[in-house]
Scaffold this motif. Structure first.
Motif, PDB file in Angstrom:
ATOM      1  N   THR A   1       0.812  -1.222   0.000  1.00 16.74           N
ATOM      2  CA  THR A   1       0.000   0.000   0.000  1.00 16.74           C
ATOM      3  C   THR A   1       0.842   1.267   0.000  1.00 16.74           C
ATOM      4  O   THR A   1       0.296   2.367   0.000  1.00 16.74           O
ATOM      5  CB  THR A   1      -0.934   0.034   1.230  1.00 16.74           C
ATOM      6  OG1 THR A   1      -0.132   0.053   2.423  1.00 16.74           O
ATOM      7  CG2 THR A   1      -1.865  -1.167   1.260  1.00 16.74           C
ATOM      8  N   SER A   2       2.157   1.122   0.019  1.00 19.55           N
ATOM      9  CA  SER A   2       3.025   2.301   0.108  1.00 19.55           C
ATOM     10  C   SER A   2       3.856   2.477  -1.157  1.00 19.55           C
ATOM     11  O   SER A   2       4.108   1.527  -1.893  1.00 19.55           O
ATOM     12  CB  SER A   2       3.941   2.203   1.329  1.00 19.55           C
ATOM     13  OG  SER A   2       4.850   1.130   1.177  1.00 19.55           O
ATOM     14  N   LEU A   3       4.259   3.730  -1.362  1.00 20.20           N
ATOM     15  CA  LEU A   3       5.055   4.080  -2.537  1.00 20.20           C
ATOM     16  C   LEU A   3       6.210   4.968  -2.096  1.00 20.20           C
ATOM     17  O   LEU A   3       6.003   5.922  -1.340  1.00 20.20           O
ATOM     18  CB  LEU A   3       4.215   4.873  -3.543  1.00 20.20           C
ATOM     19  CG  LEU A   3       2.913   4.233  -3.986  1.00 20.20           C
ATOM     20  CD1 LEU A   3       1.743   4.895  -3.298  1.00 20.20           C
ATOM     21  CD2 LEU A   3       2.771   4.346  -5.472  1.00 20.20           C
ATOM     22  N   GLU A   4       7.402   4.666  -2.581  1.00 15.19           N
ATOM     23  CA  GLU A   4       8.553   5.534  -2.347  1.00 15.19           C
ATOM     24  C   GLU A   4       8.720   6.412  -3.584  1.00 15.19           C
ATOM     25  O   GLU A   4       8.659   5.929  -4.711  1.00 15.19           O
ATOM     26  CB  GLU A   4       9.821   4.720  -2.124  1.00 15.19           C
ATOM     27  CG  GLU A   4      11.034   5.609  -1.879  1.00 15.19           C
ATOM     28  CD  GLU A   4      12.340   4.841  -1.898  1.00 15.19           C
ATOM     29  OE1 GLU A   4      12.905   4.639  -0.814  1.00 15.19           O
ATOM     30  OE2 GLU A   4      12.787   4.455  -3.004  1.00 15.19           O
ATOM     31  N   VAL A   5       8.923   7.701  -3.357  1.00 18.04           N
ATOM     32  CA  VAL A   5       9.092   8.660  -4.447  1.00 18.04           C
ATOM     33  C   VAL A   5      10.419   9.381  -4.270  1.00 18.04           C
ATOM     34  O   VAL A   5      10.754   9.828  -3.164  1.00 18.04           O
ATOM     35  CB  VAL A   5       7.938   9.690  -4.478  1.00 18.04           C
ATOM     36  CG1 VAL A   5       8.139  10.693  -5.603  1.00 18.04           C
ATOM     37  CG2 VAL A   5       6.591   8.990  -4.606  1.00 18.04           C
ATOM     38  N   HIS A   6      11.168   9.486  -5.360  1.00 21.09           N
ATOM     39  CA  HIS A   6      12.422  10.252  -5.363  1.00 21.09           C
ATOM     40  C   HIS A   6      12.158  11.596  -6.022  1.00 21.09           C
ATOM     41  O   HIS A   6      11.493  11.661  -7.057  1.00 21.09           O
ATOM     42  CB  HIS A   6      13.498   9.502  -6.149  1.00 21.09           C
ATOM     43  CG  HIS A   6      14.795  10.231  -6.204  1.00 21.09           C
ATOM     44  ND1 HIS A   6      15.245  10.836  -7.347  1.00 21.09           N
ATOM     45  CD2 HIS A   6      15.726  10.463  -5.260  1.00 21.09           C
ATOM     46  CE1 HIS A   6      16.416  11.405  -7.102  1.00 21.09           C
ATOM     47  NE2 HIS A   6      16.712  11.199  -5.845  1.00 21.09           N
ATOM     48  N   VAL A   7      12.665  12.655  -5.404  1.00 21.75           N
ATOM     49  CA  VAL A   7      12.522  13.998  -5.958  1.00 21.75           C
ATOM     50  C   VAL A   7      13.904  14.612  -6.111  1.00 21.75           C
ATOM     51  O   VAL A   7      14.726  14.550  -5.197  1.00 21.75           O
ATOM     52  CB  VAL A   7      11.654  14.905  -5.054  1.00 21.75           C
ATOM     53  CG1 VAL A   7      11.526  16.308  -5.655  1.00 21.75           C
ATOM     54  CG2 VAL A   7      10.287  14.291  -4.807  1.00 21.75           C
TER      55      VAL A   7
END
Length: 175
Positions: free
Chosen positions: A91-97
């Motif tokens: 249910t989780s998402l890792e996002v790189h910015v």
């Protein structure tokens, strides 16, 4: 419902999101550089958009692992942000910015900040909902995908340590 590992994966590129804005005097501190909090707001917003593009559900910020400022962005320069989902787990998402400054007169770009954030996808009732796995395609996407489980492990460890610290403080107060 399909098992999570049976959901059809989505390429990371489909979540890729970019934005550019001009840094004006009200955005800056007395040194003529953008407020860190302003950058943080941009980072959280663009990361949420990338997460929603991948999940196709509303998301909430669960964690900001880091926001490492590498160089300032000056008034009159453009701030350019790029975000994409690097990893998904149930249910989780890792996002790189990635945040860059651009000198609009010369075109010179400078990496000014990087960040990893974690979001949780929610269904229409506000409950956690499963998200599709990520399919990395580029070298950058593959590297970030392969290193994501270690960042997730450290994130969980940090959260558990904070919960222990809070419990310890509450026990001390109760004495």
């Amino acid at each position: 419902m399909k098992e999570w590992n049976q959901l059809e994966g989505k390429p990371a590129r489909l979540s890729r999101t970019t934005t550019t804005d001009l840094v004006l005097p009200p955005d800056a501190n007395h040194y003529g550089t953008i407020f860190g909090g302003k950058v943080m707001a941009y980072v959280d917003k663009i990361a949420a958009i990338a997460a929603m593009r991948h999940a196709r559900h509303p998301v909430v910020t669960a964690s900001s692992d880091s926001l490492d400022f590498l160089a300032p962005i000056k008034v009159g320069e453009a701030i350019h942000l790029e975000a994409f989902v690097t990893y998904a787990h149930k249910t989780s998402l890792e996002v790189h910015v990635k945040v860059q400054s651009e000198d609009l007169m010369t075109g010179e770009l400078c990496l000014t900040a990087t960040s990893f954030l974690t979001f949780v996808a929610l269904d229409k009732d506000g409950n956690k909902t499963e998200v599709p796995p990520v399919i990395p395609e580029t070298e950058e996407e593959r590297m970030l995908y392969q290193t994501a489980p270690e960042r997730m492990r450290l994130r969980i460890q940090r959260k558990e340590q904070r919960q222990q610290d809070i419990s310890s403080l509450e026990n001390e107060k109760a004495k």
